[in-house]
Design an enzyme around this catalytic site. Structure first.
Site, PDB file in Angstrom:
ATOM      1  N   ARG A 131      -1.541  -5.739  -8.924  1.00 60.24           N
ATOM      2  CA  ARG A 131      -0.434  -6.664  -8.692  1.00 60.24           C
ATOM      3  C   ARG A 131      -0.388  -7.660  -9.852  1.00 60.24           C
ATOM      4  O   ARG A 131       0.067  -7.350 -10.924  1.00 60.24           O
ATOM      5  CB  ARG A 131      -0.609  -7.357  -7.339  1.00 60.24           C
TER       6      ARG A 131
ATOM      7  N   LYS B 164     -15.976  -8.070   3.391  1.00 63.30           N
ATOM      8  CA  LYS B 164     -14.721  -8.515   4.009  1.00 63.30           C
ATOM      9  C   LYS B 164     -14.795  -8.372   5.519  1.00 63.30           C
ATOM     10  O   LYS B 164     -15.128  -7.297   6.030  1.00 63.30           O
ATOM     11  CB  LYS B 164     -13.550  -7.646   3.509  1.00 63.30           C
TER      12      LYS B 164
ATOM     13  N   SER C 226      -2.630  -7.965   2.498  1.00 61.82           N
ATOM     14  CA  SER C 226      -2.904  -7.920   3.937  1.00 61.82           C
ATOM     15  C   SER C 226      -3.266  -9.299   4.484  1.00 61.82           C
ATOM     16  O   SER C 226      -2.885  -9.645   5.608  1.00 61.82           O
ATOM     17  CB  SER C 226      -4.040  -6.938   4.232  1.00 61.82           C
TER      18      SER C 226
ATOM     19  N   HIS D 202       0.844  -1.207   0.000  1.00 60.21           N
ATOM     20  CA  HIS D 202       0.000   0.000   0.000  1.00 60.21           C
ATOM     21  C   HIS D 202       0.876   1.254   0.000  1.00 60.21           C
ATOM     22  O   HIS D 202       0.596   2.219  -0.713  1.00 60.21           O
ATOM     23  CB  HIS D 202      -0.872   0.039   1.261  1.00 60.21           C
TER      24      HIS D 202
HETATM   25  P1  ADP Z   1      -9.795  -3.620  -1.073  1.00 60.07           P
HETATM   26  O1  ADP Z   1     -10.686  -4.291  -0.069  1.00 60.07           O
HETATM   27  O2  ADP Z   1     -10.405  -2.378  -1.640  1.00 60.07           O
HETATM   28  O3  ADP Z   1      -9.227  -4.513  -2.139  1.00 60.07           O
HETATM   29  P2  ADP Z   1      -7.091  -3.516  -0.011  1.00 60.07           P
HETATM   30  O4  ADP Z   1      -6.601  -2.830   1.213  1.00 60.07           O
HETATM   31  O5  ADP Z   1      -6.943  -4.989  -0.075  1.00 60.07           O
HETATM   32  O6  ADP Z   1      -8.592  -3.072  -0.155  1.00 60.07           O
HETATM   33  O7  ADP Z   1      -6.398  -2.901  -1.283  1.00 60.07           O
HETATM   34  C1  ADP Z   1      -6.516  -1.524  -1.572  1.00 60.07           C
HETATM   35  C2  ADP Z   1      -5.810  -1.237  -2.872  1.00 60.07           C
HETATM   36  O8  ADP Z   1      -4.412  -1.429  -2.678  1.00 60.07           O
HETATM   37  C3  ADP Z   1      -6.204  -2.161  -4.033  1.00 60.07           C
HETATM   38  O9  ADP Z   1      -6.192  -1.421  -5.221  1.00 60.07           O
HETATM   39  C4  ADP Z   1      -5.122  -3.196  -4.038  1.00 60.07           C
HETATM   40  O10 ADP Z   1      -4.947  -3.740  -5.328  1.00 60.07           O
HETATM   41  C5  ADP Z   1      -3.917  -2.339  -3.652  1.00 60.07           C
HETATM   42  N1  ADP Z   1      -2.862  -3.128  -3.068  1.00 60.07           N
HETATM   43  C6  ADP Z   1      -2.888  -3.921  -1.973  1.00 60.07           C
HETATM   44  N2  ADP Z   1      -1.709  -4.527  -1.768  1.00 60.07           N
HETATM   45  C7  ADP Z   1      -0.889  -4.118  -2.794  1.00 60.07           C
HETATM   46  C8  ADP Z   1       0.456  -4.410  -3.181  1.00 60.07           C
HETATM   47  N3  ADP Z   1       1.197  -5.268  -2.528  1.00 60.07           N
HETATM   48  N4  ADP Z   1       0.922  -3.799  -4.274  1.00 60.07           N
HETATM   49  C9  ADP Z   1       0.154  -2.969  -4.978  1.00 60.07           C
HETATM   50  N5  ADP Z   1      -1.116  -2.655  -4.695  1.00 60.07           N
HETATM   51  C10 ADP Z   1      -1.637  -3.219  -3.609  1.00 60.07           C
END
Ligand code: ADP
Length: 161
Positions: free
Chosen positions: A90, A41, A128, A17
Site C-alpha cells: 500500500r 497479532k 483490517s 485483500h
Molecule cells: P499480515 O499479518 O501478514 O500483514 P494482513 O492480512 O494484514 O496480514 O495482510 C496480508 C497481505 O495483504 C499483506 O501483504 C498486506 O500488505 C496486504 N494487504 C492488506 N490490505 C491491503 C490493501 N488494502 N491493499 C493491498 N494490499 C493489502
C-alpha cells in the site's frame, strides 16, 4: 508460473485483500490464500472463521484455494510447491516490514520469489484494523468489505452495525 501463495492474517478479509487476489489471478493459475497464525497479532476472528469468510469470497473466483497454516510462511510455500509469495504494497509504510519478510523468506526458501502488487487507489488506505475499529463503534464498513463480512463484524460487536 503456476501457483502463488498469498499469506496473511485476513482478520477479516477486506476489499483490499480481494483486490490483490484478483490481480494475482491475472498472473498465476492458482492463488492459495494462506491464513497464518501470527503470534505477534491478536485476532478478532478465529482461523476457522477467517477461512470461512475467504472461502465465501473464493466461491466466485476460479483458481483460488484457501487454507490455514501454523508453520513458517517459507516452509508452507515449499510444502505446497508455490513458486511465488504474493504480498500487497500500500503506502511506503508497508515497505520496511515487507522488505525484511521478503529477504527472510528468500533465505529460507529461495525457490519462491516474493511478488508485490499494488491495489487500486481506493483500497490504498484500507486495512483490517481500520475496518474493525469502525465496526466496533457502529460505523458503516460497507465500502470496505463484502456485505457478509460486515454482518459477521456486526455479530462480533453485538449487532451495532
Ligand atoms: P499480515 O499479518 O501478514 O500483514 P494482513 O492480512 O494484514 O496480514 O495482510 C496480508 C497481505 O495483504 C499483506 O501483504 C498486506 O500488505 C496486504 N494487504 C492488506 N490490505 C491491503 C490493501 N488494502 N491493499 C493491498 N494490499 C493489502
Amino acid at each position: 508460473m503456476k501457483k502463488a501463495l498469498y499469506p496473511g492474517s485476513f482478520d477479516p478479509i477486506t476489499n483490499g485483500h480481494i483486490d490483490i487476489i484478483v490481480r494475482g489471478l491475472d498472473l498465476f493459475e492458482n492463488v492459495v490464500v494462506g491464513i497464518g497464525v501470527n503470534l505477534a497479532k491478536e485476532s478478532l476472528f478465529t482461523v476457522g472463521e477467517r477461512i470461512d469468510m475467504v472461502r465465501e469470497v473464493a466461491r466466485d473466483l476460479r483458481g483460488v484455494e484457501v487454507v490455514g497454516y501454523d508453520i513458517l510462511t517459507a516452509q508452507f510455500a515449499q510444502q505446497i510447491g508455490a513458486g511465488a509469495i504474493l504480498r500487497g504494497l500500500r503506502a511506503i509504510s508497508d515497505f520496511e516490514y515487507e522488505f525484511q519478510m521478503a529477504l527472510a523468506n528468500r533465505e529460507l526458501f529461495p525457490e519462491a520469489e516474493t511478488v508485490f502488487l499494488m491495489p487500486s487507489l481506493n483500497n490504498v488506505y484500507l486495512n483490517s484494523s481500520m475496518v474493525k475499529t469502525i465496526a466496533l463503534h457502529g460505523g458503516d464498513v460497507s465500502k470496505f468489505v463484502p456485505d457478509f463480512v460486515a454482518r459477521r463484524l456486526a455479530e462480533k460487536f453485538g449487532g451495532l452495525v
